[in-house]
Design a protein around this motif. Structure first.
Motif, PDB file in Angstrom:
ATOM      1  N   ILE A 192     -12.287  -8.839  -4.833  1.00  0.00           N
ATOM      2  CA  ILE A 192     -11.630 -10.047  -5.337  1.00  0.00           C
ATOM      3  C   ILE A 192     -11.451 -11.029  -4.183  1.00  0.00           C
ATOM      4  CG2 ILE A 192      -9.533 -10.963  -6.405  1.00  0.00           C
ATOM      5  CD1 ILE A 192      -9.020  -8.071  -7.430  1.00  0.00           C
ATOM      6  N   ALA A 193     -11.934 -12.256  -4.366  1.00  0.00           N
ATOM      7  CA  ALA A 193     -11.657 -13.337  -3.410  1.00  0.00           C
ATOM      8  C   ALA A 193     -10.342 -13.983  -3.833  1.00  0.00           C
ATOM      9  CB  ALA A 193     -12.794 -14.360  -3.422  1.00  0.00           C
ATOM     10  N   MET A 194      -9.310 -13.841  -3.001  1.00  0.00           N
ATOM     11  CA  MET A 194      -7.975 -14.342  -3.352  1.00  0.00           C
ATOM     12  C   MET A 194      -7.671 -15.630  -2.582  1.00  0.00           C
ATOM     13  SD  MET A 194      -4.259 -12.427  -3.189  1.00  0.00           S
ATOM     14  CE  MET A 194      -4.334 -11.910  -1.478  1.00  0.00           C
ATOM     15  N   GLY A 195      -7.523 -16.724  -3.321  1.00  0.00           N
ATOM     16  CA  GLY A 195      -7.101 -17.975  -2.696  1.00  0.00           C
ATOM     17  C   GLY A 195      -8.254 -18.883  -2.306  1.00  0.00           C
ATOM     18  N   ALA A 196      -7.874 -20.148  -2.068  1.00  0.00           N
ATOM     19  CA  ALA A 196      -8.867 -21.189  -1.815  1.00  0.00           C
ATOM     20  C   ALA A 196      -9.731 -20.909  -0.597  1.00  0.00           C
ATOM     21  CB  ALA A 196      -8.151 -22.531  -1.652  1.00  0.00           C
ATOM     22  N   CYS A 197      -9.151 -20.356   0.466  1.00  0.00           N
ATOM     23  CA  CYS A 197      -9.953 -20.123   1.678  1.00  0.00           C
ATOM     24  C   CYS A 197     -11.056 -19.104   1.411  1.00  0.00           C
ATOM     25  CB  CYS A 197      -9.068 -19.631   2.819  1.00  0.00           C
ATOM     26  SG  CYS A 197      -7.844 -20.827   3.355  1.00  0.00           S
ATOM     27  N   ALA A 198     -10.742 -18.071   0.638  1.00  0.00           N
ATOM     28  CA  ALA A 198     -11.746 -17.052   0.324  1.00  0.00           C
ATOM     29  C   ALA A 198     -12.795 -17.603  -0.636  1.00  0.00           C
ATOM     30  CB  ALA A 198     -11.063 -15.830  -0.299  1.00  0.00           C
ATOM     31  N   ILE A 199     -12.367 -18.504  -1.528  1.00  0.00           N
ATOM     32  CA  ILE A 199     -13.268 -18.990  -2.579  1.00  0.00           C
ATOM     33  C   ILE A 199     -14.168 -20.130  -2.095  1.00  0.00           C
ATOM     34  CG2 ILE A 199     -13.318 -20.153  -4.841  1.00  0.00           C
ATOM     35  CD1 ILE A 199     -10.786 -18.542  -5.547  1.00  0.00           C
ATOM     36  N   ASN A 200     -13.593 -21.051  -1.306  1.00  0.00           N
ATOM     37  CA  ASN A 200     -14.440 -22.179  -0.866  1.00  0.00           C
ATOM     38  C   ASN A 200     -14.288 -22.516   0.623  1.00  0.00           C
ATOM     39  OD1 ASN A 200     -12.082 -23.703  -0.627  1.00  0.00           O
ATOM     40  ND2 ASN A 200     -12.209 -24.438  -2.735  1.00  0.00           N
ATOM     41  N   GLY A 201     -13.644 -21.677   1.371  1.00  0.00           N
ATOM     42  CA  GLY A 201     -13.462 -21.926   2.815  1.00  0.00           C
ATOM     43  C   GLY A 201     -12.103 -22.531   3.111  1.00  0.00           C
TER      44      GLY A 201
ATOM     45  N   GLY B 182     -10.845  -4.162  -3.654  1.00  0.00           N
ATOM     46  CA  GLY B 182     -10.656  -4.813  -2.360  1.00  0.00           C
ATOM     47  C   GLY B 182     -10.223  -6.246  -2.617  1.00  0.00           C
ATOM     48  N   ILE B 183      -9.111  -6.642  -2.005  1.00  0.00           N
ATOM     49  CA  ILE B 183      -8.576  -7.996  -2.208  1.00  0.00           C
ATOM     50  C   ILE B 183      -8.621  -8.701  -0.860  1.00  0.00           C
ATOM     51  CG2 ILE B 183      -6.583  -9.336  -2.967  1.00  0.00           C
ATOM     52  CD1 ILE B 183      -5.657  -6.872  -4.524  1.00  0.00           C
ATOM     53  N   ILE B 184      -9.330  -9.835  -0.829  1.00  0.00           N
ATOM     54  CA  ILE B 184      -9.558 -10.484   0.460  1.00  0.00           C
ATOM     55  C   ILE B 184      -9.066 -11.910   0.448  1.00  0.00           C
ATOM     56  CG2 ILE B 184     -11.306 -11.141   2.150  1.00  0.00           C
ATOM     57  CD1 ILE B 184     -12.934  -8.796   1.087  1.00  0.00           C
ATOM     58  N   GLU B 185      -8.232 -12.205   1.432  1.00  0.00           N
ATOM     59  CA  GLU B 185      -7.743 -13.569   1.665  1.00  0.00           C
ATOM     60  C   GLU B 185      -8.531 -14.168   2.831  1.00  0.00           C
ATOM     61  OE1 GLU B 185      -3.467 -13.944   2.811  1.00  0.00           O
ATOM     62  OE2 GLU B 185      -4.262 -14.936   4.591  1.00  0.00           O
ATOM     63  N   GLY B 186      -8.805 -15.462   2.772  1.00  0.00           N
ATOM     64  CA  GLY B 186      -9.420 -16.148   3.901  1.00  0.00           C
ATOM     65  C   GLY B 186     -10.938 -16.176   3.808  1.00  0.00           C
ATOM     66  N   GLY B 187     -11.523 -17.156   4.494  1.00  0.00           N
ATOM     67  CA  GLY B 187     -12.973 -17.286   4.546  1.00  0.00           C
ATOM     68  C   GLY B 187     -13.535 -16.518   5.733  1.00  0.00           C
ATOM     69  N   VAL B 188     -14.785 -16.804   6.057  1.00  0.00           N
ATOM     70  CA  VAL B 188     -15.504 -16.076   7.106  1.00  0.00           C
ATOM     71  C   VAL B 188     -15.804 -17.052   8.239  1.00  0.00           C
ATOM     72  CG1 VAL B 188     -17.580 -14.737   7.598  1.00  0.00           C
ATOM     73  CG2 VAL B 188     -16.518 -14.600   5.336  1.00  0.00           C
TER      74      VAL B 188
ATOM     75  N   LYS C 189      -4.420   7.701  -8.932  1.00  0.00           N
ATOM     76  CA  LYS C 189      -4.047   6.314  -8.659  1.00  0.00           C
ATOM     77  C   LYS C 189      -5.265   5.571  -8.122  1.00  0.00           C
ATOM     78  CE  LYS C 189       0.855   6.782  -7.545  1.00  0.00           C
ATOM     79  NZ  LYS C 189       1.883   6.483  -6.538  1.00  0.00           N
ATOM     80  N   LEU C 190      -5.378   4.305  -8.497  1.00  0.00           N
ATOM     81  CA  LEU C 190      -6.473   3.506  -7.963  1.00  0.00           C
ATOM     82  C   LEU C 190      -6.165   3.146  -6.512  1.00  0.00           C
ATOM     83  CD1 LEU C 190      -7.259   1.128 -10.953  1.00  0.00           C
ATOM     84  CD2 LEU C 190      -8.389   3.251 -10.300  1.00  0.00           C
ATOM     85  N   LYS C 191      -7.205   3.138  -5.710  1.00  0.00           N
ATOM     86  CA  LYS C 191      -7.028   2.841  -4.287  1.00  0.00           C
ATOM     87  C   LYS C 191      -7.321   1.361  -4.040  1.00  0.00           C
ATOM     88  CE  LYS C 191      -7.909   6.362  -1.336  1.00  0.00           C
ATOM     89  NZ  LYS C 191      -8.645   7.211  -0.391  1.00  0.00           N
ATOM     90  N   VAL C 192      -6.378   0.667  -3.437  1.00  0.00           N
ATOM     91  CA  VAL C 192      -6.498  -0.779  -3.224  1.00  0.00           C
ATOM     92  C   VAL C 192      -6.437  -1.083  -1.729  1.00  0.00           C
ATOM     93  CG1 VAL C 192      -5.412  -3.031  -3.635  1.00  0.00           C
ATOM     94  CG2 VAL C 192      -5.402  -1.301  -5.434  1.00  0.00           C
ATOM     95  N   ALA C 193      -7.419  -1.857  -1.250  1.00  0.00           N
ATOM     96  CA  ALA C 193      -7.408  -2.310   0.140  1.00  0.00           C
ATOM     97  C   ALA C 193      -7.280  -3.825   0.151  1.00  0.00           C
ATOM     98  CB  ALA C 193      -8.705  -1.893   0.840  1.00  0.00           C
ATOM     99  N   THR C 194      -6.564  -4.355   1.119  1.00  0.00           N
ATOM    100  CA  THR C 194      -6.457  -5.819   1.246  1.00  0.00           C
ATOM    101  C   THR C 194      -6.640  -6.194   2.710  1.00  0.00           C
ATOM    102  OG1 THR C 194      -4.101  -6.169   1.783  1.00  0.00           O
ATOM    103  CG2 THR C 194      -4.617  -5.692  -0.517  1.00  0.00           C
ATOM    104  N   THR C 195      -7.124  -7.417   2.922  1.00  0.00           N
ATOM    105  CA  THR C 195      -7.225  -7.901   4.301  1.00  0.00           C
ATOM    106  C   THR C 195      -7.175  -9.419   4.319  1.00  0.00           C
ATOM    107  OG1 THR C 195      -8.407  -7.646   6.398  1.00  0.00           O
ATOM    108  CG2 THR C 195      -9.751  -8.109   4.466  1.00  0.00           C
ATOM    109  N   SER C 196      -6.881  -9.947   5.487  1.00  0.00           N
ATOM    110  CA  SER C 196      -6.865 -11.398   5.690  1.00  0.00           C
ATOM    111  C   SER C 196      -7.934 -11.741   6.719  1.00  0.00           C
ATOM    112  CB  SER C 196      -5.483 -11.833   6.195  1.00  0.00           C
ATOM    113  OG  SER C 196      -5.473 -13.209   6.480  1.00  0.00           O
ATOM    114  N   LEU C 197      -8.876 -12.602   6.344  1.00  0.00           N
ATOM    115  CA  LEU C 197      -9.902 -13.054   7.301  1.00  0.00           C
ATOM    116  C   LEU C 197      -9.449 -14.413   7.843  1.00  0.00           C
ATOM    117  CD1 LEU C 197     -13.096 -11.892   5.335  1.00  0.00           C
ATOM    118  CD2 LEU C 197     -11.721 -10.629   6.988  1.00  0.00           C
ATOM    119  N   ALA C 198     -10.254 -15.483   7.693  1.00  0.00           N
ATOM    120  CA  ALA C 198      -9.824 -16.793   8.203  1.00  0.00           C
ATOM    121  C   ALA C 198      -8.910 -17.461   7.185  1.00  0.00           C
ATOM    122  CB  ALA C 198     -11.041 -17.663   8.503  1.00  0.00           C
TER     123      ALA C 198
END
Ligand code: SF4
Length: 184
Positions: free
Chosen positions: A88-97, A62-68, A10-19
């Motif tokens: 993967i940058a998921m969502g507007a916050c991850a893509i452009n803040g 790795g799937i990441i929500e939110g900016g830095v 199975k592929l291993k998937v990690a996700t997290t939420s930053l800002a």
């Protein structure tokens, strides 16, 4: 006696939420019962779903929500980049803040002074060393590490997340057709 067919890893998937606001993760759950199909193909590593606190060194996605927005976000993002083959940058916050980046036109000192002003008692900005150091600006992920894929939306819909992931897991370049790709 026949040898058992080799089981596919199975592929291993990690996700997290930053800002972010956690809305992208909530949207992830909108794949509803398809999550049962997903867990046939993947195992979740660090994620709010598992509550594992650190990303394993052999993650596939790795799937990441939110900016830095602070030093801890930088650390977590760098750990994901080091340990995940694909990010993967998921969502507007991850893509452009996104919304958190609206503070970028203001001086961080003015923001803190306004937030922590207490009427008649001056300004007391918390300075416990446990509190992550704020950055002067909120950054999209790709300004800090290399990002392989961008999944737009605020949040991307559950259908968009499902299409994106199933394309990737099947070895295809993800393509979101009409109705799935949006920027709000
Ligand atoms: Fe929340 Fe939208 Fe940012 Fe996702 S992109 S974390 S839904 S504000």
């Amino acid at each position: 006696m026949n040898a058992a067919a080799p089981t596919k890893r199975k592929l291993k998937v990690a996700t997290t939420s930053l800002a972010g606001c956690f809305g992208c993760h909530m949207s992830f759950l909108d794949i509803d019962e398809r999550i049962l199909d997903l867990v046939e193909l993947v195992e979740f590593d660090r994620s709010p779903i598992t509550d594992i606190k650190h990303c394993s060194p052999d993650c596939d996605l790795g799937i990441i929500e939110g900016g830095v927005c602070n030093a801890e976000n930088v650390h977590v993002l760098q750990e994901f980049r080091k340990n995940c083959k694909i990010l993967i940058a998921m969502g507007a916050c991850a893509i452009n803040g996104g919304l958190p980046a609206q503070r970028n036109s203001l001086d961080i000192r003015d923001i803190l002074a306004a937030v922590y002003a207490r009427p008649g008692r001056g300004v007391h900005i918390p300075n416990d060393p446990e509190i992550p150091l704020l950055l002067n600006e909120v950054h999209p992920l790709h300004e800090v590490v290399k990002i392989d894929y961008f999944l737009p939306g605020c949040p991307p819909s559950g259908d968009a997340i499902w299409k994106f992931l199933t394309d990737l897991l099947a070895g295809r370049t993800p393509i979101l057709g009409h109705g799935l790709i949006h920027y709000d």
